[in-house]
Write a protein that holds these residues in place. Sequence first.
Motif, PDB file in Angstrom:
ATOM      1  N   SER A  23     -20.725   9.078  39.136  1.00 53.29           N
ATOM      2  CA  SER A  23     -20.996   8.165  37.790  1.00 53.29           C
ATOM      3  C   SER A  23     -22.836   7.551  37.825  1.00 53.29           C
ATOM      4  O   SER A  23     -22.758   6.732  39.257  1.00 53.29           O
ATOM      5  CB  SER A  23     -19.906   7.488  37.404  1.00 53.29           C
ATOM      6  N   CYS A  24     -23.479   7.537  37.290  1.00 52.80           N
ATOM      7  CA  CYS A  24     -24.823   6.848  37.734  1.00 52.80           C
ATOM      8  C   CYS A  24     -25.490   6.206  36.688  1.00 52.80           C
ATOM      9  O   CYS A  24     -25.735   6.440  35.327  1.00 52.80           O
ATOM     10  CB  CYS A  24     -25.752   7.397  38.609  1.00 52.80           C
ATOM     11  N   THR A 400     -22.061   5.795  41.714  1.00 55.27           N
ATOM     12  CA  THR A 400     -20.706   5.553  42.284  1.00 55.27           C
ATOM     13  C   THR A 400     -20.891   6.850  43.040  1.00 55.27           C
ATOM     14  O   THR A 400     -20.441   7.561  42.451  1.00 55.27           O
ATOM     15  CB  THR A 400     -19.737   5.133  41.074  1.00 55.27           C
ATOM     16  N   THR A 430     -19.361  -2.618  44.539  1.00 55.35           N
ATOM     17  CA  THR A 430     -18.512  -2.251  44.588  1.00 55.35           C
ATOM     18  C   THR A 430     -17.381  -2.079  44.959  1.00 55.35           C
ATOM     19  O   THR A 430     -17.413  -0.462  44.981  1.00 55.35           O
ATOM     20  CB  THR A 430     -18.282  -2.646  42.711  1.00 55.35           C
ATOM     21  N   TYR A 432     -13.665  -0.218  44.289  1.00 57.34           N
ATOM     22  CA  TYR A 432     -12.279   0.203  43.939  1.00 57.34           C
ATOM     23  C   TYR A 432     -11.355   1.212  45.035  1.00 57.34           C
ATOM     24  O   TYR A 432     -11.481   1.418  45.906  1.00 57.34           O
ATOM     25  CB  TYR A 432     -12.640   1.471  41.959  1.00 57.34           C
ATOM     26  N   THR A 443     -10.214  -2.973  40.976  1.00 56.23           N
ATOM     27  CA  THR A 443     -11.767  -3.352  41.405  1.00 56.23           C
ATOM     28  C   THR A 443     -11.281  -4.321  42.729  1.00 56.23           C
ATOM     29  O   THR A 443     -10.797  -5.056  42.032  1.00 56.23           O
ATOM     30  CB  THR A 443     -12.306  -4.567  39.989  1.00 56.23           C
ATOM     31  N   ARG A 464     -13.556   3.918  46.013  1.00 61.92           N
ATOM     32  CA  ARG A 464     -14.273   4.356  45.611  1.00 61.92           C
ATOM     33  C   ARG A 464     -15.277   3.561  45.855  1.00 61.92           C
ATOM     34  O   ARG A 464     -14.510   2.267  45.818  1.00 61.92           O
ATOM     35  CB  ARG A 464     -14.594   5.078  43.925  1.00 61.92           C
ATOM     36  N   ARG A 466     -18.951   1.391  44.775  1.00 62.87           N
ATOM     37  CA  ARG A 466     -20.110   1.861  43.116  1.00 62.87           C
ATOM     38  C   ARG A 466     -21.596   0.332  43.803  1.00 62.87           C
ATOM     39  O   ARG A 466     -21.176  -0.090  45.022  1.00 62.87           O
ATOM     40  CB  ARG A 466     -19.736   0.732  41.900  1.00 62.87           C
ATOM     41  N   ASP A 468     -25.073  -1.173  43.367  1.00 66.31           N
ATOM     42  CA  ASP A 468     -26.076  -1.392  42.322  1.00 66.31           C
ATOM     43  C   ASP A 468     -27.051  -1.793  42.912  1.00 66.31           C
ATOM     44  O   ASP A 468     -27.311  -2.642  44.469  1.00 66.31           O
ATOM     45  CB  ASP A 468     -25.011  -2.902  41.140  1.00 66.31           C
TER      46      ASP A 468
END
Length: 488
Positions: A23-24, A400, A430, A432, A443, A464, A466, A468
Amino acid sequence: MPRTKLIGYAPDMDPMTPGVVTSCSSAIPSLKGMRGAPGALNSSYAALAAACAGGAVVRKVNDTIRLFAGTTTALYEGSAGSWTDQTRASGGSYAVGSGLRWRFAQYGDVTIAVNKADLPQFSTTAKFADITAPKASMVECLGQFVFLADTNDGTYSDQPDRIWWCASGDYTDWTPSVTTECGTARLIGSTGPIKALRRFGEQIIVYKSRSMHIGTYQGAPDIWRFEEVPVSVGALSQECVVNVGTDTDPRHIFMGAEDFYSFDGSRPVPIGAGWVKESVYNELSQNVAYSCIGVHDRIGSRIYFYYPSGQSASLDKCVVYNYKTKQWGRDDRQIECAVDYVSPGLTYTELGTFYSTYDDLPVFPYDTSFFSVGSGTVAIFNTSHKLQTLNGPSLTSMITLGDIGDEQAFWLLNRVRPLFLTKPTSSTMTNYYRNNLGESLTTGDNISYSDGKYDVLRSARWHRVRLDFVGDWEMSHLNVYAVPEGEQ
């Protein structure tokens, strides 16, 4: 774990693939990895009076640039930061209907514009004027010929599968004749209307939704011969067929009814399957798929494909393809139109005309080619009808990664170290995690980037992360430090 190279946005790929971005947002593929998508900078042009229904940048024989934008009732030319109404002096306002848009082509020093509701228009230096020719939704130029497709004329009426070409060397002559080489043909070997018309070296390709026809010059008596490519592949619109090749090495990349394709003259090769095909076409608004737009970032070797999603009638999603690395990214935003823009540049004398004070200047990195004469960039018309160039600093973005771990052991994740080629202004990670694939992700902590790394302490079978970002960044690889529980 070993250093992992980012392989781009691929939501359709196995999420356990090393380096996959599942995901992005506002993150696009570069030649070295991924980077933050450039932000939109307001141009010096005022907003159009209404929504942009098509635009283009064209080059004349002397290499000067003309910028055009059309609304449902008018045609405008942009120059020195101002829009000039170039609507035809005789014939009144235009009547571009729902589902139609302006399309442009350059024939020597003559700019030709069509929208199917009105007669084709031409302009050399100033206002447009009618051409006595079939009304058409598409126009393309090749050598001595102007082509029109999806036409409506007094002889054949409205025939979406018909193509016309003008007399050789005369864009005003549309009377079929073996002597002048003007002619017309219907492409009835496959069903459906013509969707796109693009030059391909010394040939021309006509696209329907699920077929392709290659036109080759034959001379009298046939003039142009069209042969169907033996594949059930076509294009969604004129705008989503992007020419990334040259006259001697032609190549089209386009968005079809069910996938993205690259075509080099032999057969169209799918390029979205296994990467973004399923994700894009599951959210594509099929009712208005004809509005999809592709625009070429020539410097970055990227194509931005804008499309409508869900029940939306507007262009609100965008995937980005780098045809050098064959990787994908994403840069969603709402737009009305997109153009392959060429900046006219600014001089110090002109600077005060566009910006009253230094505080009025757009914020952009020191090395941005904002004032460069002839610099090329992607440009859009936003939903406020304002022309913006996509060469500003990246604002906020995110990627992500996929699943890290295995089904047997618990892995202790203690650090992630990105290999930035350009470090962002700030960044957070972050974490996960979950113990079994198929379960919902939990999370974890939000960690700031510090001293070249994100420090974390989390035990789980699967992780996983993420990331930012704020500001410009580019990343080629990252190191994930995780070991099975009990190992040091």
